[in-house]
Design an enzyme around this catalytic site. Structure first.
Site, PDB file in Angstrom:
ATOM      1  CG  ASP A 416      -1.986   0.704   1.022  1.00 25.96           C
ATOM      2  OD1 ASP A 416      -2.155   1.738  -0.477  1.00 25.96           O
ATOM      3  OD2 ASP A 416      -2.774   1.031   1.534  1.00 25.96           O
ATOM      4  CD  GLU A 419       0.605   6.027  -4.303  1.00 23.17           C
ATOM      5  OE1 GLU A 419      -0.103   7.120  -3.088  1.00 23.17           O
ATOM      6  OE2 GLU A 419       0.170   4.633  -4.673  1.00 23.17           O
ATOM      7  CG  ASP A 492      -7.484   4.564  -0.467  1.00 25.12           C
ATOM      8  OD1 ASP A 492      -7.485   3.083  -0.891  1.00 25.12           O
ATOM      9  OD2 ASP A 492      -6.829   4.894   0.182  1.00 25.12           O
TER      10      ASP A 492
END
Length: 799
Positions: A416, A419, A492
């Site tokens: 998760d 980035e 998300d």
């Protein structure tokens, strides 16, 4: 949104331009920058030189190089002469450009570099590069206005560097696809302007395909600006570079382009067979007992499932890799799930909060990124990002994961927030912007981080064993990430029909960058009330769509914290279970698609332009797609929709999957869509293999296969199988059974089985059905027209 990055991926084919390159940053002296400010882009050719691998065009202040990588792939670079020594780093490439035969023709206006497939012309006056096939068809050209390409000295995040730009002239009718995953609801990426940088819900990969049958991979990982507002020209500009650097890939078939791209950047390994089944996930399971209870209930209700995800709330602190008191025995948890034929994925982040042993080990060894002063909000100061650009940091990161999770038997990793962005301010600034990393300023490489951190886990587990395949679910990606056994989800996202409509073209464009495995949080992530009839409709429609994504997984934060398939009421549960069972019946088809993806560079989730590029009506359709070569999927994305229009592309006939009705292609049909029905159509000339009804992927390893034959054209299908868990397939340990339907003779020929693997069933029943109205339809097991017991020998069946 992504950034661009120069040279690290050389080494595979060229399907959709998704590659990951690493170039060494050149710090140019200020005097050089000032002297060259107005002269770096003077292009008249002064001289030409060549070697066995490339042709160099020497210009007043730089050199243009044309390097054939294959007959259908050409690398174009332009840089100051001194910079070329930094362009050979093979870090992101699996295979470099080889010695490809070419010839040079010197004309009065152009110099041509000619391969077996391409003619690459370089203008003697402007230096503009153009590409043609051998029929003289113009494919792409650099624009003469305002420049073909440009290197401009600049300062980015305190670093003196070059800003690299290229201008491509486009034809009015061509469509452009790819560039990663963006939330613009458009399939065609023409007439848009945006930044290619990584954010939650936006994934930037500098690869695009054209409906004219070519692709481009822009080799840069820094922040990149895409501008096609002025329709005839697209401008690509990267903030940090040492060269203009891109790959041109010719098809014209999209699969050939993507195959070439993966030859350069890496093949996509096979996932374990169970990973193609159904995944149950939500934001947080609060205890070990809750997870095992959920697994028990799925089994008791006979709802198919293969995996449960443990997302938030299991660690004592972020990055500690220590289970808290709600999960007292991780070994027992995994063992209990495995006894129920359920696998476990656990969420891990690249961020570490102070105080844990893992944090202090990385800190003591200097393996954290040194952030820019303004990259973290005040409430989050102290949390650090590990430096995935450092080989040692990757080894330590994997060892910490191994000791905590792999050794306990955990099957997969949810990576998760990779980035990585500034945490809960995620749309604003990457944590890598201006940061110091092991290979240089983070601004130069920030789009590359997802590739590097997934590499840590993939390389680590591959070094550990060849008996257990890697599966990673990542929130972001860059070119080449497919070779790290990473699937990607869309981030998300919201919980409404508008978002569902955006997800379809977002996933299709992502798939056209050469990364084949993509999924969404079915039902959306943020919100949703399982007791609300309106949301139940959203969830059911999303689930129907999700059953035909490469990875099939629910996730989200629901108002009552429930997200299992029984949480949405009896009517919804019945429909959801039907589509779940259909997914499992399709596993022989899906697993053969996966093998084709690995072995042949295929793409399982396909915009219509893959298979119907000559049908103009198909090129802009953003709410239909092909799932493999045979199944047309038309999701329902409007509240209360009693019907929807479906375009049946091409010239072949199509069969309604649910009824067997046969319809002509090239027309739009109005399909009734009661809540239980998502329109599905199967091409004539299809052999569709279906397995038995099952509750998990390996319940019936030698079970019967139903072969539904959709007549009206000749058909060919290759059924693939292996042990489903190890990497023995890389050594040829798998079987293939080729099947051929001759429509005029009405015969099905099943060839002799090729290959073998450990545990291969020696005999298998094939139940054969010729599909017609009401016969061989829907999810259920139908009565067969013929049954044969196949022992691996060739057999022909006459109908």
């Amino acid at each position: 949104m992504p950034k661009l990055f120069p040279q690290v991926l050389l080494g595979q084919k060229a399907p959709a331009l998704a590659v990951t390159f690493l170039t060494v940053l050149i710090v140019l002296p200020n005097s050089y920058i000032v002297a060259q400010r107005n002269t770096l882009n003077s292009y008249p050719i002064r001289s030409i030189s060549s070697s066995a691998t490339e042709v160099s065009f020497h210009m007043p202040h730089g050199t243009l190089r044309i390097e054939p990588c294959r007959n259908d792939i050409v690398r174009v670079t332009y840089a100051p002469q001194a910079a070329f020594g930094h362009l050979a780093n093979p870090f992101l490439f699996k295979n470099g450009c080889g010695a490809v035969p070419f010839t040079i023709e010197r004309g009065t206006k152009d110099v041509s570099v000619i391969t077996a497939d391409l003619v690459v012309d370089v203008s003697r006056t402007s230096g503009a590069v153009s590409f043609e096939d051998h029929n003289g068809t113009s494919l792409l050209r650099e624009s003469d206005w305002p420049f073909p390409r440009k290197l401009e000295p600049t300062v980015t995040d305190g670093v003196r560097t070059l800003q690299a730009s290229v201008w491509f002239a486009l034809t009015p009718e061509e469509r452009l696809y790819g560039l990663g995953q963006h939330q613009d609801a458009l399939l065609n990426q023409r007439n848009l302007e945006f930044e290619l940088t990584q954010d939650n819900t936006n994934i930037s990969i500098p690869v695009f395909l054209s409906s004219k049958g070519y692709g481009v991979f822009w080799n840069n990982a820094s922040a990149t600006h895409w501008n096609n507002r002025f329709q005839p020209v697209v401008a690509i500009r990267s903030s940090m570079s040492s060269a203009v650097d891109y790959f041109f890939l010719y098809g014209p078939d999209f699969d050939k382009i993507i195959g070439g791209y993966r030859q350069l950047t890496g093949t996509a390994p096979l996932f374990p067979r169970w990973a193609y089944g159904f995944w149950q996930s939500k934001l947080a399971y609060n205890s070990q007992a809750e997870i095992t209870d959920v697994a028990d209930k799925y089994r008791n209700l006979k709802i198919p499932i293969d995996a449960i995800v443990l997302d938030a709330g299991w660690e004592t602190s972020l990055g500690s890799r220590v289970f808290n008191n709600n999960f007292p025995n991780r070994f027992e948890l995994v063992q209990q799930l495995h006894s129920k034929h359920v696998h476990l994925m656990v969420s891990i982040w690249p961020l570490f909060q102070p105080g844990s042993a893992t944090f202090h080990e990385l800190l003591a060894k200097g393996l954290f990124v040194t952030p820019a002063k303004d990259s973290l909000p005040p409430y989050y100061v102290g949390t650090r990002l590990y430096d995935a650009f450092s080989p040692e940091a990757r080894r330590v990161y994997w060892r910490q994961v191994r000791d905590s999770l792999y050794d306990a038997g955990v099957d997969a990793y949810w990576m998760d927030s990779d980035e990585p962005s500034d945490f809960y301010g995620e749309e604003h600034r990457s944590m890598l912007a201006g940061a110091a990393t092991a290979i240089g300023n983070g601004s130069r490489y920030l789009n590359l981080y997802p590739f590097m951190t997934t590499k840590a886990i993939y390389d680590g587990q591959r070094e550990q064993t060849s008996r257990k395949r890697v599966f990673i679910l990542s929130r972001s990606a860059f070119a080449g990430t497919q070779r790290n056994a990473a699937a990607v989800w869309s981030g998300d996202i919201a919980t409404n029909f508008q978002t569902l409509r955006r997800e379809i073209p977002a996933g299709l464009n992502f798939s056209m960058t050469g990364l084949p495995y993509w999924t969404t949080d079915i039902g959306g992530f943020l919100g949703g009330d399982t007791d609300d009839p309106a949301y139940r409709e959203v969830f059911v429609r999303w689930f129907q769509y999700g059953a035909f994504c490469p990875v099939f997984r629910v996730h989200g934060t629901r108002s009552n914290h429930e997200n299992e398939l029984w949480s949405y009421g009896e009517q919804a549960q019945s429909i959801l279970t039907l589509y779940d069972r259909l997914r499992y019946r399709l596993l022989p088809y899906i697993y053969s698609l996966a093998a084709r993806t690995t072995l042949d560079g295929y793409t399982p989730m396909r915009a219509l332009a893959f298979d119907f590029r000559s049908d103009p009506k198909a090129l802009d359709i953003n709410d239909e797609f092909m799932f493999g070569p045979s199944i047309l999927v038309a999701p329902v994305t409007r509240a209360g929709a009693a019907s929807r229009e479906v375009y049946l592309p091409g010239h072949e006939d199509w069969y309604d999957f649910w009824t067997g009705e046969r319809l002509s292609g090239g027309q739009e049909v109005n399909r009734q869509t009661p809540l239980q029905t998502m329109p599905l159509y199967v091409r004539s000339g299809t052999i569709l293999p279906l397995g038995p009804e099952s509750e998990y992927s390996d319940e019936f390893p030698g079970g019967p296969i139903t072969l539904r034959i959709y007549t009206g054209a000749d058909a060919r299908y290759v059924l693939y199988n292996d042990d489903g868990s190890s990497y023995d397939y890389e050594k040829g340990a798998y079987s293939k059974i080729a099947m051929h339907w001759n429509d005029s003779a009405r015969t099905l020929a099943i060839d002799a089985r090729q290959g073998q693997f450990h545990g291969m069933p020696s005999r298998r029943n094939f139940n054969i059905i010729l599909v017609s109205q009401g016969n061989g339809v829907g999810e259920a097991v139908n009565a067969s027209d013929r049954t044969i017991s196949y022992d691996g020998s060739a057999e022909t069946i006459q109908f």
